[in-house]
Design a protein around this motif. Sequence first.
Motif, short mmCIF file in Angstrom:
data_model
loop_
_atom_site.label_atom_id
_atom_site.label_comp_id
_atom_site.label_asym_id
_atom_site.label_seq_id
_atom_site.Cartn_x
_atom_site.Cartn_y
_atom_site.Cartn_z
N MET A 96 0.99 -1.74 -0.08
CA MET A 96 -0.02 0.22 0.19
C MET A 96 1.25 1.56 0.03
O MET A 96 2.02 1.61 0.84
CB MET A 96 -0.88 -0.65 1.45
CG MET A 96 -1.82 -0.75 1.58
SD MET A 96 -2.25 -0.91 3.04
CE MET A 96 -1.12 -2.22 4.20
N LYS B 264 1.78 2.77 -7.11
CA LYS B 264 1.59 2.17 -8.13
C LYS B 264 0.44 2.68 -9.10
O LYS B 264 0.39 2.01 -10.44
CB LYS B 264 0.17 0.37 -7.45
CG LYS B 264 1.37 -0.69 -7.49
CD LYS B 264 0.75 -1.92 -6.67
CE LYS B 264 -0.64 -1.36 -5.18
NZ LYS B 264 -0.11 -0.96 -3.56
N ASP C 72 -7.89 -1.92 -7.32
CA ASP C 72 -8.69 -1.12 -6.69
C ASP C 72 -10.51 -0.39 -6.68
O ASP C 72 -11.25 -1.00 -6.53
CB ASP C 72 -8.47 -0.34 -6.15
CG ASP C 72 -7.20 -1.09 -5.31
OD1 ASP C 72 -7.48 -2.47 -4.17
OD2 ASP C 72 -5.92 -0.32 -4.75
N PHE D 36 -14.36 -9.09 -1.26
CA PHE D 36 -13.21 -8.75 -1.32
C PHE D 36 -12.31 -8.58 -2.30
O PHE D 36 -11.69 -8.82 -3.28
CB PHE D 36 -12.32 -7.00 -0.21
CG PHE D 36 -11.42 -6.58 -1.12
CD1 PHE D 36 -11.43 -5.26 -1.36
CD2 PHE D 36 -10.21 -6.77 -1.42
CE1 PHE D 36 -11.13 -4.37 -2.44
CE2 PHE D 36 -9.12 -5.81 -1.83
CZ PHE D 36 -9.53 -4.68 -1.92
N ARG D 37 -11.67 -9.97 -1.87
CA ARG D 37 -10.78 -11.20 -2.49
C ARG D 37 -11.51 -11.92 -3.10
O ARG D 37 -11.01 -11.80 -4.38
CB ARG D 37 -10.06 -12.15 -1.23
CG ARG D 37 -9.05 -11.01 -0.43
CD ARG D 37 -7.85 -10.12 -0.77
NE ARG D 37 -7.24 -9.59 0.69
CZ ARG D 37 -6.83 -8.67 -0.14
NH1 ARG D 37 -6.52 -7.87 -1.22
NH2 ARG D 37 -6.49 -7.82 1.39
N GLY E 170 -2.55 -3.44 -3.26
CA GLY E 170 -1.47 -4.69 -2.72
C GLY E 170 -1.25 -6.18 -1.71
O GLY E 170 -0.50 -6.33 -0.94
N ARG F 20 -8.12 3.51 3.57
CA ARG F 20 -7.04 1.57 3.34
C ARG F 20 -7.56 0.80 4.56
O ARG F 20 -6.58 1.27 6.06
CB ARG F 20 -5.87 1.74 2.81
CG ARG F 20 -5.24 2.13 1.97
CD ARG F 20 -3.60 3.03 1.21
NE ARG F 20 -3.26 2.58 0.69
CZ ARG F 20 -3.26 3.63 -0.21
NH1 ARG F 20 -4.50 4.86 0.45
NH2 ARG F 20 -3.08 3.69 -1.88
N HIS G 158 -6.01 -1.28 5.92
CA HIS G 158 -5.28 -2.57 6.19
C HIS G 158 -4.59 -1.41 6.76
O HIS G 158 -3.19 -1.79 7.67
CB HIS G 158 -4.62 -3.08 5.19
CG HIS G 158 -5.07 -4.71 5.88
ND1 HIS G 158 -5.37 -5.25 6.22
CD2 HIS G 158 -5.67 -5.56 4.42
CE1 HIS G 158 -6.32 -6.73 6.54
NE2 HIS G 158 -6.66 -6.73 4.81
N ARG H 112 4.67 -9.51 3.72
CA ARG H 112 4.85 -9.12 2.05
C ARG H 112 5.50 -9.60 1.83
O ARG H 112 5.64 -9.65 0.38
CB ARG H 112 3.30 -8.62 2.04
CG ARG H 112 1.73 -8.95 2.35
CD ARG H 112 1.16 -8.13 2.24
NE ARG H 112 -0.39 -8.21 2.21
CZ ARG H 112 -1.24 -7.62 2.12
NH1 ARG H 112 -1.11 -6.63 1.92
NH2 ARG H 112 -2.65 -8.08 2.86
#
Length: 168
Positions: free
Chosen positions: A9, A13, A32, A56-57, A79, A119, A121, A135
Amino acid sequence: MKIILIGFMGAGKSCIGRLLARKLHLPFFDMDKLVVKKSGRKNINEIFQKDGETFFRNLELTIAKNLKYNKKSCVATGGGVVINNNIMNLLKNQKSDIVVFLKTSLKTINNRLKNTHDRPHFSDRKNTEKLFKDRSPLYKFYADIIVSTDNKELNNITGEIIERINSV
Ligand code: S3P
Protein backbone atom coordinates in the motif's frame (compact mmCIF):
# COMPACT_ATOMS: atom_id res chain seq x y z
CA MET A 1 2.85 -7.48 -23.18
CA LYS A 2 1.07 -6.77 -19.96
CA ILE A 3 2.83 -4.79 -17.23
CA ILE A 4 1.63 -5.68 -13.74
CA LEU A 5 2.61 -3.36 -10.93
CA ILE A 6 2.78 -4.91 -7.49
CA GLY A 7 3.91 -3.55 -4.14
CA PHE A 8 2.75 -2.53 -0.70
CA MET A 9 0.00 0.00 0.00
CA GLY A 10 1.30 3.46 -0.81
CA ALA A 11 4.07 2.24 -3.13
CA GLY A 12 2.59 4.42 -5.88
CA LYS A 13 1.18 1.65 -8.08
CA SER A 14 -1.78 3.71 -9.34
CA CYS A 15 0.09 6.98 -10.03
CA ILE A 16 3.06 5.22 -11.60
CA GLY A 17 0.82 2.86 -13.57
CA ARG A 18 -1.21 5.71 -15.04
CA LEU A 19 1.90 7.59 -16.17
CA LEU A 20 3.63 4.44 -17.44
CA ALA A 21 0.57 3.48 -19.48
CA ARG A 22 0.44 6.96 -20.98
CA LYS A 23 4.13 6.85 -21.94
CA LEU A 24 3.82 3.39 -23.48
CA HIS A 25 0.41 4.02 -25.11
CA LEU A 26 -1.18 1.13 -23.26
CA PRO A 27 -4.65 0.96 -21.73
CA PHE A 28 -4.48 1.35 -17.94
CA PHE A 29 -6.45 -0.66 -15.38
CA ASP A 30 -6.58 0.06 -11.66
CA MET A 31 -7.77 -3.06 -9.84
CA ASP A 32 -8.90 -1.26 -6.67
CA LYS A 33 -11.08 1.07 -8.76
CA LEU A 34 -12.53 -1.84 -10.75
CA VAL A 35 -13.29 -3.75 -7.54
CA VAL A 36 -15.14 -0.77 -6.05
CA LYS A 37 -17.10 -0.29 -9.28
CA LYS A 38 -18.08 -3.95 -9.41
CA SER A 39 -19.11 -4.01 -5.74
CA GLY A 40 -21.53 -1.09 -6.06
CA ARG A 41 -20.14 0.24 -2.76
CA LYS A 42 -18.73 3.74 -2.23
CA ASN A 43 -15.17 2.72 -1.44
CA ILE A 44 -12.92 -0.07 -0.18
CA ASN A 45 -13.60 0.67 3.49
CA GLU A 46 -17.30 0.15 2.89
CA ILE A 47 -16.68 -3.19 1.14
CA PHE A 48 -14.53 -4.40 4.08
CA GLN A 49 -17.09 -3.19 6.64
CA LYS A 50 -20.28 -4.42 4.98
CA ASP A 51 -19.16 -7.45 2.96
CA GLY A 52 -15.90 -8.47 4.63
CA GLU A 53 -12.37 -9.05 3.37
CA THR A 54 -13.12 -12.47 1.82
CA PHE A 55 -15.75 -10.86 -0.39
CA PHE A 56 -13.24 -8.19 -1.39
CA ARG A 57 -10.63 -10.85 -2.27
CA ASN A 58 -13.19 -12.72 -4.39
CA LEU A 59 -13.96 -9.53 -6.29
CA GLU A 60 -10.21 -9.10 -6.90
CA LEU A 61 -10.17 -12.60 -8.35
CA THR A 62 -13.11 -11.81 -10.67
CA ILE A 63 -11.37 -8.65 -11.87
CA ALA A 64 -8.16 -10.60 -12.49
CA LYS A 65 -10.16 -13.10 -14.59
CA ASN A 66 -11.56 -10.26 -16.69
CA LEU A 67 -8.15 -8.61 -17.12
CA LYS A 68 -6.71 -11.84 -18.46
CA TYR A 69 -8.11 -10.94 -21.87
CA ASN A 70 -6.44 -7.53 -22.02
CA LYS A 71 -3.23 -8.77 -23.54
CA LYS A 72 -1.59 -5.35 -23.99
CA SER A 73 -2.11 -3.26 -20.89
CA CYS A 74 -0.71 -1.82 -17.72
CA VAL A 75 -2.33 -2.97 -14.47
CA ALA A 76 -2.02 -1.41 -11.01
CA THR A 77 -2.90 -4.09 -8.46
CA GLY A 78 -4.04 -3.77 -4.86
CA GLY A 79 -1.31 -4.39 -2.29
CA GLY A 80 -2.83 -7.72 -1.24
CA VAL A 81 -2.96 -9.59 -4.59
CA VAL A 82 0.25 -11.47 -3.82
CA ILE A 83 -1.44 -13.46 -1.05
CA ASN A 84 -3.48 -15.20 -3.74
CA ASN A 85 -1.50 -17.32 -6.18
CA ASN A 86 -4.57 -17.71 -8.43
CA ILE A 87 -4.81 -13.96 -8.91
CA MET A 88 -1.12 -13.68 -9.76
CA ASN A 89 -1.36 -16.54 -12.27
CA LEU A 90 -4.38 -14.95 -13.94
CA LEU A 91 -2.65 -11.60 -14.20
CA LYS A 92 0.62 -12.97 -15.51
CA ASN A 93 -0.68 -15.38 -18.11
CA GLN A 94 1.50 -14.72 -21.15
CA LYS A 95 5.23 -15.27 -21.45
CA SER A 96 5.76 -11.63 -22.35
CA ASP A 97 3.96 -10.29 -19.25
CA ILE A 98 6.19 -8.47 -16.79
CA VAL A 99 5.63 -8.09 -13.06
CA VAL A 100 7.21 -4.95 -11.64
CA PHE A 101 7.65 -4.73 -7.88
CA LEU A 102 7.64 -1.13 -6.68
CA LYS A 103 9.82 -1.38 -3.61
CA THR A 104 9.23 1.23 -0.95
CA SER A 105 10.44 1.50 2.64
CA LEU A 106 7.98 1.33 5.51
CA LYS A 107 9.07 4.82 6.55
CA THR A 108 8.08 6.26 3.16
CA ILE A 109 4.81 4.34 3.23
CA ASN A 110 3.91 5.65 6.69
CA ASN A 111 4.66 9.19 5.52
CA ARG A 112 2.63 8.88 2.34
CA LEU A 113 -0.39 7.26 3.96
CA LYS A 114 -0.67 9.09 7.27
CA ASN A 115 -3.50 11.32 6.04
CA THR A 116 -5.41 8.78 3.96
CA HIS A 117 -8.50 6.97 5.20
CA ASP A 118 -9.49 4.43 2.57
CA ARG A 119 -7.14 1.60 3.51
CA PRO A 120 -8.65 -0.86 5.97
CA HIS A 121 -5.24 -2.49 6.49
CA PHE A 122 -3.55 0.79 7.35
CA SER A 123 -5.48 1.54 10.51
CA ASP A 124 -3.07 0.08 13.01
CA ARG A 125 0.72 0.48 12.87
CA LYS A 126 1.53 -2.95 14.32
CA ASN A 127 -0.70 -4.69 11.78
CA THR A 128 0.83 -2.67 8.93
CA GLU A 129 4.35 -3.60 10.07
CA LYS A 130 3.42 -7.26 10.22
CA LEU A 131 1.83 -7.18 6.76
CA PHE A 132 4.91 -5.44 5.40
CA LYS A 133 7.18 -8.15 6.85
CA ASP A 134 4.97 -11.01 5.67
CA ARG A 135 4.42 -9.67 2.18
CA SER A 136 7.88 -8.38 1.27
CA PRO A 137 9.13 -11.90 0.31
CA LEU A 138 5.99 -12.47 -1.78
CA TYR A 139 6.51 -9.29 -3.82
CA LYS A 140 10.11 -10.39 -4.43
CA PHE A 141 8.99 -13.88 -5.39
CA TYR A 142 6.62 -12.68 -8.12
CA ALA A 143 8.83 -9.83 -9.40
CA ASP A 144 10.53 -9.91 -12.78
CA ILE A 145 11.85 -6.42 -12.12
CA ILE A 146 12.32 -4.58 -8.84
CA VAL A 147 12.35 -0.79 -8.85
CA SER A 148 12.86 1.22 -5.70
CA THR A 149 10.61 4.27 -5.39
CA ASP A 150 11.94 5.98 -2.24
CA ASN A 151 12.80 9.66 -2.81
CA LYS A 152 12.31 9.45 -6.56
CA GLU A 153 10.17 11.52 -8.94
CA LEU A 154 7.34 9.75 -10.78
CA ASN A 155 8.91 10.64 -14.10
CA ASN A 156 12.24 9.05 -13.13
CA ILE A 157 10.55 5.91 -11.79
CA THR A 158 8.57 5.36 -14.98
CA GLY A 159 11.71 6.08 -17.04
CA GLU A 160 13.62 3.47 -15.02
CA ILE A 161 10.84 0.90 -15.48
CA ILE A 162 10.81 1.42 -19.26
CA GLU A 163 14.60 1.04 -19.43
CA ARG A 164 14.49 -2.14 -17.37
CA ILE A 165 11.62 -3.60 -19.43
CA ASN A 166 13.53 -2.95 -22.63
CA SER A 167 16.54 -4.82 -21.31
CA VAL A 168 14.63 -7.92 -20.12
C1 S3P B 1 -4.85 -3.83 0.37
C2 S3P B 1 -4.33 -2.80 -0.38
C3 S3P B 1 -5.17 -1.80 -1.04
C4 S3P B 1 -6.57 -2.34 -1.31
C5 S3P B 1 -7.16 -2.90 -0.05
C6 S3P B 1 -6.32 -4.03 0.52
C7 S3P B 1 -3.94 -4.77 1.04
O1 S3P B 1 -4.59 -1.39 -2.26
O2 S3P B 1 -6.54 -3.29 -2.32
O3 S3P B 1 -7.26 -1.86 0.87
O4 S3P B 1 -4.37 -5.84 1.49
O5 S3P B 1 -2.71 -4.47 1.08
P1 S3P B 1 -3.37 -0.34 -2.36
O6 S3P B 1 -2.11 -1.14 -2.37
O7 S3P B 1 -3.62 0.34 -3.68
O8 S3P B 1 -3.46 0.59 -1.22
